[in-house]
Write a protein that holds these residues in place. Structure first.
Motif, PDB file in Angstrom:
ATOM      1  N   TYR A  25      23.395  -3.760  -4.620  1.00  0.00           N
ATOM      2  CA  TYR A  25      22.467  -2.632  -4.584  1.00  0.00           C
ATOM      3  C   TYR A  25      21.247  -2.954  -3.721  1.00  0.00           C
ATOM      4  CZ  TYR A  25      24.849  -0.776  -8.791  1.00  0.00           C
ATOM      5  OH  TYR A  25      25.760  -0.290  -9.695  1.00  0.00           O
ATOM      6  N   LEU A  26      20.709  -4.144  -3.930  1.00  0.00           N
ATOM      7  CA  LEU A  26      19.478  -4.508  -3.229  1.00  0.00           C
ATOM      8  C   LEU A  26      19.669  -4.540  -1.719  1.00  0.00           C
ATOM      9  CD1 LEU A  26      18.148  -7.241  -5.671  1.00  0.00           C
ATOM     10  CD2 LEU A  26      17.116  -4.996  -5.224  1.00  0.00           C
ATOM     11  N   VAL A  27      20.697  -5.227  -1.256  1.00  0.00           N
ATOM     12  CA  VAL A  27      20.890  -5.338   0.189  1.00  0.00           C
ATOM     13  C   VAL A  27      21.325  -3.995   0.778  1.00  0.00           C
ATOM     14  CG1 VAL A  27      21.898  -6.671   2.065  1.00  0.00           C
ATOM     15  CG2 VAL A  27      21.451  -7.786  -0.108  1.00  0.00           C
ATOM     16  N   LYS A  28      22.092  -3.234   0.015  1.00  0.00           N
ATOM     17  CA  LYS A  28      22.467  -1.894   0.472  1.00  0.00           C
ATOM     18  C   LYS A  28      21.206  -1.042   0.668  1.00  0.00           C
ATOM     19  CE  LYS A  28      24.936   2.247  -1.039  1.00  0.00           C
ATOM     20  NZ  LYS A  28      25.659   2.866  -2.148  1.00  0.00           N
TER      21      LYS A  28
ATOM     22  N   ASN B 267      22.239   0.747 -13.734  1.00  0.00           N
ATOM     23  CA  ASN B 267      23.504   0.051 -13.981  1.00  0.00           C
ATOM     24  C   ASN B 267      23.402  -1.430 -14.290  1.00  0.00           C
ATOM     25  OD1 ASN B 267      25.641   2.126 -13.484  1.00  0.00           O
ATOM     26  ND2 ASN B 267      24.490   2.330 -11.589  1.00  0.00           N
ATOM     27  N   ILE B 268      22.313  -2.040 -13.951  1.00  0.00           N
ATOM     28  CA  ILE B 268      22.188  -3.489 -14.103  1.00  0.00           C
ATOM     29  C   ILE B 268      21.675  -3.825 -15.501  1.00  0.00           C
ATOM     30  CG2 ILE B 268      21.000  -5.538 -13.197  1.00  0.00           C
ATOM     31  CD1 ILE B 268      23.179  -4.269 -11.362  1.00  0.00           C
ATOM     32  N   PRO B 269      22.258  -4.824 -16.146  1.00  0.00           N
ATOM     33  CA  PRO B 269      21.809  -5.183 -17.491  1.00  0.00           C
ATOM     34  C   PRO B 269      20.362  -5.711 -17.485  1.00  0.00           C
ATOM     35  CG  PRO B 269      23.556  -6.675 -16.737  1.00  0.00           C
ATOM     36  CD  PRO B 269      23.365  -5.646 -15.683  1.00  0.00           C
ATOM     37  N   PRO B 270      19.641  -5.500 -18.575  1.00  0.00           N
ATOM     38  CA  PRO B 270      18.224  -5.871 -18.631  1.00  0.00           C
ATOM     39  C   PRO B 270      17.937  -7.354 -18.409  1.00  0.00           C
ATOM     40  CG  PRO B 270      18.973  -4.945 -20.746  1.00  0.00           C
ATOM     41  CD  PRO B 270      20.117  -4.870 -19.789  1.00  0.00           C
ATOM     42  N   GLU B 271      18.912  -8.205 -18.635  1.00  0.00           N
ATOM     43  CA  GLU B 271      18.680  -9.644 -18.413  1.00  0.00           C
ATOM     44  C   GLU B 271      18.549  -9.999 -16.929  1.00  0.00           C
ATOM     45  OE1 GLU B 271      23.035  -9.039 -19.528  1.00  0.00           O
ATOM     46  OE2 GLU B 271      21.143  -8.536 -20.466  1.00  0.00           O
ATOM     47  N   GLU B 272      18.888  -9.081 -16.060  1.00  0.00           N
ATOM     48  CA  GLU B 272      18.728  -9.285 -14.608  1.00  0.00           C
ATOM     49  C   GLU B 272      17.296  -8.905 -14.209  1.00  0.00           C
ATOM     50  OE1 GLU B 272      20.708 -10.655 -12.508  1.00  0.00           O
ATOM     51  OE2 GLU B 272      22.668 -10.624 -13.481  1.00  0.00           O
ATOM     52  N   LYS B 273      16.345  -9.543 -14.870  1.00  0.00           N
ATOM     53  CA  LYS B 273      14.930  -9.179 -14.737  1.00  0.00           C
ATOM     54  C   LYS B 273      14.422  -9.274 -13.298  1.00  0.00           C
ATOM     55  CE  LYS B 273      13.630 -10.291 -19.415  1.00  0.00           C
ATOM     56  NZ  LYS B 273      14.199 -11.254 -20.252  1.00  0.00           N
ATOM     57  N   GLU B 274      14.786 -10.315 -12.601  1.00  0.00           N
ATOM     58  CA  GLU B 274      14.303 -10.510 -11.228  1.00  0.00           C
ATOM     59  C   GLU B 274      14.755  -9.366 -10.315  1.00  0.00           C
ATOM     60  OE1 GLU B 274      14.769 -13.943  -7.879  1.00  0.00           O
ATOM     61  OE2 GLU B 274      14.606 -14.603  -9.973  1.00  0.00           O
ATOM     62  N   ALA B 275      16.011  -8.986 -10.414  1.00  0.00           N
ATOM     63  CA  ALA B 275      16.539  -7.891  -9.589  1.00  0.00           C
ATOM     64  C   ALA B 275      15.883  -6.563  -9.965  1.00  0.00           C
ATOM     65  CB  ALA B 275      18.051  -7.796  -9.738  1.00  0.00           C
ATOM     66  N   ILE B 276      15.680  -6.348 -11.239  1.00  0.00           N
ATOM     67  CA  ILE B 276      15.055  -5.111 -11.705  1.00  0.00           C
ATOM     68  C   ILE B 276      13.626  -5.016 -11.192  1.00  0.00           C
ATOM     69  CG2 ILE B 276      14.223  -3.913 -13.780  1.00  0.00           C
ATOM     70  CD1 ILE B 276      16.871  -4.970 -15.141  1.00  0.00           C
ATOM     71  N   GLU B 277      12.891  -6.114 -11.286  1.00  0.00           N
ATOM     72  CA  GLU B 277      11.507  -6.108 -10.794  1.00  0.00           C
ATOM     73  C   GLU B 277      11.452  -5.885  -9.284  1.00  0.00           C
ATOM     74  OE1 GLU B 277       8.676  -5.878 -12.566  1.00  0.00           O
ATOM     75  OE2 GLU B 277      10.119  -5.693 -14.204  1.00  0.00           O
ATOM     76  N   LEU B 278      12.379  -6.487  -8.566  1.00  0.00           N
ATOM     77  CA  LEU B 278      12.416  -6.302  -7.115  1.00  0.00           C
ATOM     78  C   LEU B 278      12.735  -4.843  -6.766  1.00  0.00           C
ATOM     79  CD1 LEU B 278      12.161  -7.380  -4.282  1.00  0.00           C
ATOM     80  CD2 LEU B 278      14.511  -8.256  -4.465  1.00  0.00           C
TER      81      LEU B 278
END
Length: 153
Positions: free
Chosen positions: A104-107, A130-141
């Motif tokens: 998702y991020l690179v897209k 769609n991303i689980p909450p434990e993926e905190k770094e990706a969510i914040e980005l």
């Protein structure tokens, strides 16, 4: 065994020995996906994107459901500035594994580089959905990227 030893060599920065083992594994079994993946990752780390692309493409031909190969091939396209092709591979990676934040991020970044900000916003919002909450770094980005695009989160 060659792939495992190649990984060990790779982890100790003995790149030539690692590549020799990955190549030998492929010579022994031209359809052994893990050998292509490891060799492709090694090429990718060395910024040999054409060679890496070739290995990830081979994996996709052998196993069209291998989400990580689509993600990695998409990343090669990204670094080769072939953004539309990258987006296509990230779409496939997301379809096969919707919990993979990197796709998702690179897209989204591809869309931003193409000045297609609304599609970038949609992509970052899809990550948040769609991303689980434990993926905190990706969510914040993703939230940071959305804010930079003028979206309140």
């Amino acid at each position: 065994m060659y792939v495992e030893r190649g990984r060990a060599y790779h982890n100790t920065q003995e790149k030539e020995l690692a590549m020799a083992d990955f190549n030998h594994a492929i010579e022994l079994s031209s359809e052994y996906v893990p050998a292509y993946m490891e060799r492709g990752l090694a090429y990718y780390e060395d910024k040999s994107y054409d060679a890496a692309w070739s290995d990830f493409d081979k994996i996709i031909k052998l196993d069209s459901k291998y989400a990580e190969a689509y993600f990695r091939r998409g990343a090669c396209y990204y670094y080769k500035n072939e953004l539309e092709a990258a987006i296509g591979d990230f779409d496939q990676a997301i379809k096969l594994n919707p919990k993979r934040p990197g796709a998702y991020l690179v897209k989204g970044v591809c869309y931003q580089k193409l000045k297609r900000n609304q599609e970038a916003i949609t992509t970052y919002k899809a990550l948040l959905a769609n991303i689980p909450p434990e993926e905190k770094e990706a969510i914040e980005l993703a939230k940071k990227l959305l804010k930079a695009l003028g979206v309140k989160v």
